[in-house]
Write a protein that holds these residues in place. Structure first.
Motif, PDB file in Angstrom:
ATOM      1  N   GLN A   1      -4.622  -0.011   7.477  1.00 42.94           N
ATOM      2  CA  GLN A   1      -5.533  -0.069   9.049  1.00 42.94           C
ATOM      3  C   GLN A   1      -6.254  -1.343   9.150  1.00 42.94           C
ATOM      4  O   GLN A   1      -6.065  -1.972  10.300  1.00 42.94           O
ATOM      5  CB  GLN A   1      -6.166   1.061   9.138  1.00 42.94           C
ATOM      6  CG  GLN A   1      -5.559   2.496   9.136  1.00 42.94           C
ATOM      7  CD  GLN A   1      -6.529   3.385   9.591  1.00 42.94           C
ATOM      8  OE1 GLN A   1      -7.933   3.371   9.323  1.00 42.94           O
ATOM      9  NE2 GLN A   1      -5.870   4.708   9.559  1.00 42.94           N
ATOM     10  N   ALA A   2      -7.041  -1.831   8.075  1.00 37.67           N
ATOM     11  CA  ALA A   2      -7.674  -2.974   8.169  1.00 37.67           C
ATOM     12  C   ALA A   2      -6.690  -4.343   8.556  1.00 37.67           C
ATOM     13  O   ALA A   2      -7.033  -5.441   9.192  1.00 37.67           O
ATOM     14  CB  ALA A   2      -8.508  -3.289   6.808  1.00 37.67           C
TER      15      ALA A   2
ATOM     16  N   ARG B   1      -6.415   7.853   0.603  1.00 38.66           N
ATOM     17  CA  ARG B   1      -7.404   7.312   1.730  1.00 38.66           C
ATOM     18  C   ARG B   1      -7.737   5.881   1.702  1.00 38.66           C
ATOM     19  O   ARG B   1      -7.573   5.242   2.803  1.00 38.66           O
ATOM     20  CB  ARG B   1      -8.556   8.307   1.992  1.00 38.66           C
ATOM     21  CG  ARG B   1      -9.137   8.271   3.205  1.00 38.66           C
ATOM     22  CD  ARG B   1      -9.901   9.476   3.426  1.00 38.66           C
ATOM     23  NE  ARG B   1     -10.747   9.712   2.386  1.00 38.66           N
ATOM     24  CZ  ARG B   1     -10.742  10.699   1.529  1.00 38.66           C
ATOM     25  NH1 ARG B   1      -9.896  11.626   1.927  1.00 38.66           N
ATOM     26  NH2 ARG B   1     -11.484  10.949   0.776  1.00 38.66           N
ATOM     27  N   GLY B   2      -8.023   5.325   0.488  1.00 33.48           N
ATOM     28  CA  GLY B   2      -8.460   4.091   0.416  1.00 33.48           C
ATOM     29  C   GLY B   2      -7.242   2.973   0.743  1.00 33.48           C
ATOM     30  O   GLY B   2      -7.255   2.117   1.513  1.00 33.48           O
TER      31      GLY B   2
ATOM     32  N   LYS C   1      -4.735   3.672   2.614  1.00 37.36           N
ATOM     33  CA  LYS C   1      -4.427   3.898   4.046  1.00 37.36           C
ATOM     34  C   LYS C   1      -5.541   3.057   4.882  1.00 37.36           C
ATOM     35  O   LYS C   1      -5.401   2.393   5.846  1.00 37.36           O
ATOM     36  CB  LYS C   1      -4.633   5.326   4.390  1.00 37.36           C
ATOM     37  CG  LYS C   1      -3.320   6.140   4.074  1.00 37.36           C
ATOM     38  CD  LYS C   1      -3.417   7.523   4.732  1.00 37.36           C
ATOM     39  CE  LYS C   1      -2.156   8.453   4.196  1.00 37.36           C
ATOM     40  NZ  LYS C   1      -2.144   9.732   4.780  1.00 37.36           N
ATOM     41  N   ASN C   2      -6.572   3.063   4.265  1.00 31.47           N
ATOM     42  CA  ASN C   2      -7.798   2.166   4.883  1.00 31.47           C
ATOM     43  C   ASN C   2      -7.369   0.690   4.877  1.00 31.47           C
ATOM     44  O   ASN C   2      -7.759  -0.127   6.067  1.00 31.47           O
ATOM     45  CB  ASN C   2      -9.154   2.450   4.495  1.00 31.47           C
ATOM     46  CG  ASN C   2      -9.755   3.760   4.751  1.00 31.47           C
ATOM     47  OD1 ASN C   2      -9.062   4.430   5.999  1.00 31.47           O
ATOM     48  ND2 ASN C   2     -10.708   4.579   4.116  1.00 31.47           N
ATOM     49  N   LYS C   3      -7.000   0.229   3.816  1.00 30.54           N
ATOM     50  CA  LYS C   3      -6.336  -1.106   3.828  1.00 30.54           C
ATOM     51  C   LYS C   3      -5.356  -1.563   4.784  1.00 30.54           C
ATOM     52  O   LYS C   3      -5.359  -2.616   5.103  1.00 30.54           O
ATOM     53  CB  LYS C   3      -5.833  -1.417   2.224  1.00 30.54           C
ATOM     54  CG  LYS C   3      -7.073  -1.399   1.238  1.00 30.54           C
ATOM     55  CD  LYS C   3      -6.343  -1.496  -0.191  1.00 30.54           C
ATOM     56  CE  LYS C   3      -5.887  -2.853  -0.178  1.00 30.54           C
ATOM     57  NZ  LYS C   3      -5.355  -3.155  -1.599  1.00 30.54           N
TER      58      LYS C   3
ATOM     59  N   ASN D   1       0.890  -1.200  -0.023  1.00 32.80           N
ATOM     60  CA  ASN D   1       0.073   0.013   0.087  1.00 32.80           C
ATOM     61  C   ASN D   1       0.790   1.324   0.039  1.00 32.80           C
ATOM     62  O   ASN D   1       0.506   2.084  -0.753  1.00 32.80           O
ATOM     63  CB  ASN D   1      -0.958   0.063   1.117  1.00 32.80           C
ATOM     64  CG  ASN D   1      -1.962  -0.962   1.175  1.00 32.80           C
ATOM     65  OD1 ASN D   1      -2.391  -1.536  -0.009  1.00 32.80           O
ATOM     66  ND2 ASN D   1      -2.440  -1.681   2.258  1.00 32.80           N
TER      67      ASN D   1
END
Length: 545
Positions: free
Chosen positions: A441-442, A434-435, A437-439, A373
């Motif tokens: 965090q998941a 942002r997408g 970064k969300n990956k 990422n």
């Protein structure tokens, strides 16, 4: 090389003269390292295989294990059995090779930071009918020959600075058309000959610093981490699968031990049932027992004979599985196996929690996703680079003279270049970043949950094990008392001091206590086999030669 193991657990499970058990993980060894004598003074030099998984840490040469377990002791312990399976099962060898291969591949990502030596050669030929303006106008043109030589040493550094040292040699030749003796005087006026050539050698240093995209080497380091973590995840996965397979092999060993014990219990039950029938027949002859008691005693004997046959069938089936894993088709197990006892189970209990293989896979997979990422985000950023170069040039009709002049009396040159590339979609790029970064965090949340379950299962296994251990201790005490009760009941029955039903009750209680011990041992073994997957990795993965 002698059998040896380290001190992760006690060296022997018993004093001198007792059974020498090696309950532990086997490692595929490449033949290096010092050996230590363990259990016997006999040493042999033999090829070895190494594998991981089980209850301890030890290394066993395969043929030596076969020889010692079968000939010296006449007893096959779990480590010797695992070694036999590893020697005769190519799947285990293939899994070990895959584990070592992925472990070696994990260093591939660092190759992007290694220096590289490059060489280049080019040659060009052209005919120019109208040569450059400063030549005489009466010439109709010339043949142009161009040759270039380049040698360059470059390196991409982890801080985003790309450095190159290069040496170039340029050869230029002009051969004019229509060169006749009558034109020689005119050529001399301009200092020209029919063929003119020159060498130009340049020594230069070039540097390029990335400031935004791959700023200070951010993306390059992420690519190296991604490559390493991906390979390590595969290596840990192969290692974990290998451990699971070895645990399954150990489980087959202990299942056969329990099956033999169950057969022994059934034989003992048949012995007591036969003894009961004999005593009942004797009392019937003395008119001290009813005919119904005789039929009941015969029924009990037949039932126990049936249970004995079933136990023997189960033992034969497990013996076939036991032998097939080590490449033997016969159902006969010629070696004696180590009997299971409370003291052995206690020594198999791990003392500290390590990290299970599936959690290591999850950790490395999370690192790989995070790096991936980060690479994707960095690709979306503007590209801002600053480049600079310094060169020293020497020119001469001869190559060696040009080379000397490039160092001794050069013509210097220098330059700076600033590059900027900016994508014109800032809002869309921000949303995509942002997408990613969300990956990330998941993935981290998934890893956190995996760690929680990893620790929770360890605690649950240890609590259950402690409970079963207490139960097993009481069952052993109860079985001892039931044995004394049964022997005493037989004596009293022979003397006429109790009834037929009293001895039946004592017999049933004793048999139940023995079966309960086997069932509890089975539960404890299942827990211990799961706990054996928790492993402190205090050792490196052994390379495969």
């Amino acid at each position: 090389m002698a059998i040896y193991r380290n001190n992760w657990q006690q060296r022997f499970f018993g004093k001198k003269g007792s059974q020498n058990l090696f309950l532990g993980r086997v490692f595929i060894d490449d033949g290096s390292g010092a050996s230590e004598k363990a259990g016997c003074e006999k040493t042999l030099t033999v090829p070895k295989i190494s594998v991981s998984g089980g209850f301890g840490i030890y290394r066993v040469p395969v043929f030596l294990c076969l020889l010692l377990s079968a000939q010296l002791w006449g007893e096959l312990d779990v480590s010797g059995y695992v070694a036999q399976v590893l020697h005769n099962n190519q799947d285990f060898v293939a899994m070990q090779k895959n584990r070592s291969a992925y472990n070696a591949i994990s260093d591939e990502g660092m190759l992007i930071f290694c220096p590289q030596l490059k060489g280049e050669y080019s040659s060009e030929f052209a005919q120019d009918p109208q040569l450059i303006p400063y030549f005489p106008t009466f010439l109709s043109g010339a043949d142009l020959i161009n040759r270039n030589y380049l040698v360059k040493l470059e390196q991409n550094t982890p801080i985003g600075l790309d450095v190159a040292l290069q040496s170039t040699a340029h050869f230029f030749e002009v051969k004019f058309f229509q060169f006749t003796p009558q034109q020689q005087q005119q050529f001399s006026t301009f200092g020209l000959k029919q063929v003119n050539y020159t060498w130009q050698v340049t020594q230069s240093v070039r540097a390029k610093q990335h400031l935004w995209k791959n700023g200070f080497g951010r993306q390059a380091r992420a690519r190296a981490r991604h490559s390493k973590s991906s390979a390590l995840a595969q290596s840990f996965l192969e290692n974990y699968q290998l451990q699971q397979q070895i645990v399954a092999v150990e489980n087959v060993y202990w299942q056969l031990v329990l099956a033999k014990e169950a057969t022994s219990i059934r034989k003992e039950s048949v012995h007591y049932a036969q003894k009961l029938l004999d005593h009942t027949l004797q009392k019937k002859r003395e008119s001290l027992a009813l005919e119904s008691e005789v039929y009941t005693a015969k029924s009990i004997l037949n039932t126990n004979l049936l249970e004995q046959d079933r136990a023997e069938d189960a033992e034969v089936a497990l013996s076939l599985t036991f032998n097939s894993l080590r490449g033997i088709s016969s159902p006969e197990v010629s070696e004696s196996l180590v009997p299971l006892s409370l003291s052995i189970l206690q020594k198999m209990i791990p003392t500290c929690m390590g990290i299970r293989g599936d959690l290591r896979v999850h950790e490395e997979d999370c690192k790989a996703k995070e790096a991936e990422n980060e690479i994707s985000i960095d690709d979306l950023l503007p590209d801002l680079n600053v480049s600079a170069f310094v060169g020293f040039t020497g020119t001469s009709p001869y190559l060696h003279s040009s080379f000397d002049m490039s160092w001794q009396n050069p013509a210097p040159s220098a330059g700076v270049v600033v590059e900027l590339s900016f994508p014109l979609a800032p809002f869309k790029i921000r949303s995509v970043i942002r997408g990613y970064k969300n990956k990330t965090q998941a993935a981290k949340l998934g890893l956190k949950r995996a760690r929680f379950l990893h620790d929770q299962q360890w605690t649950e296994y240890m609590d259950r094990l402690e409970q079963k251990k207490k139960i097993l201790e009481r069952l052993y005490e109860s079985a001892s008392l039931q044995k004394e009760k049964l022997d005493n009941a037989h004596l009293e029955y022979e003397r006429g001091l109790n009834t037929f039903f009293d001895i039946m009750s004592a017999y049933n209680d004793y048999e139940t206590s023995k079966i309960s011990i086997l069932n509890t041992c089975q539960v404890m073994l299942d827990i211990l086999l799961n706990l054996s997957l928790y492993e402190e990795r205090a050792y490196p993965l052994l390379p495969n030669k």
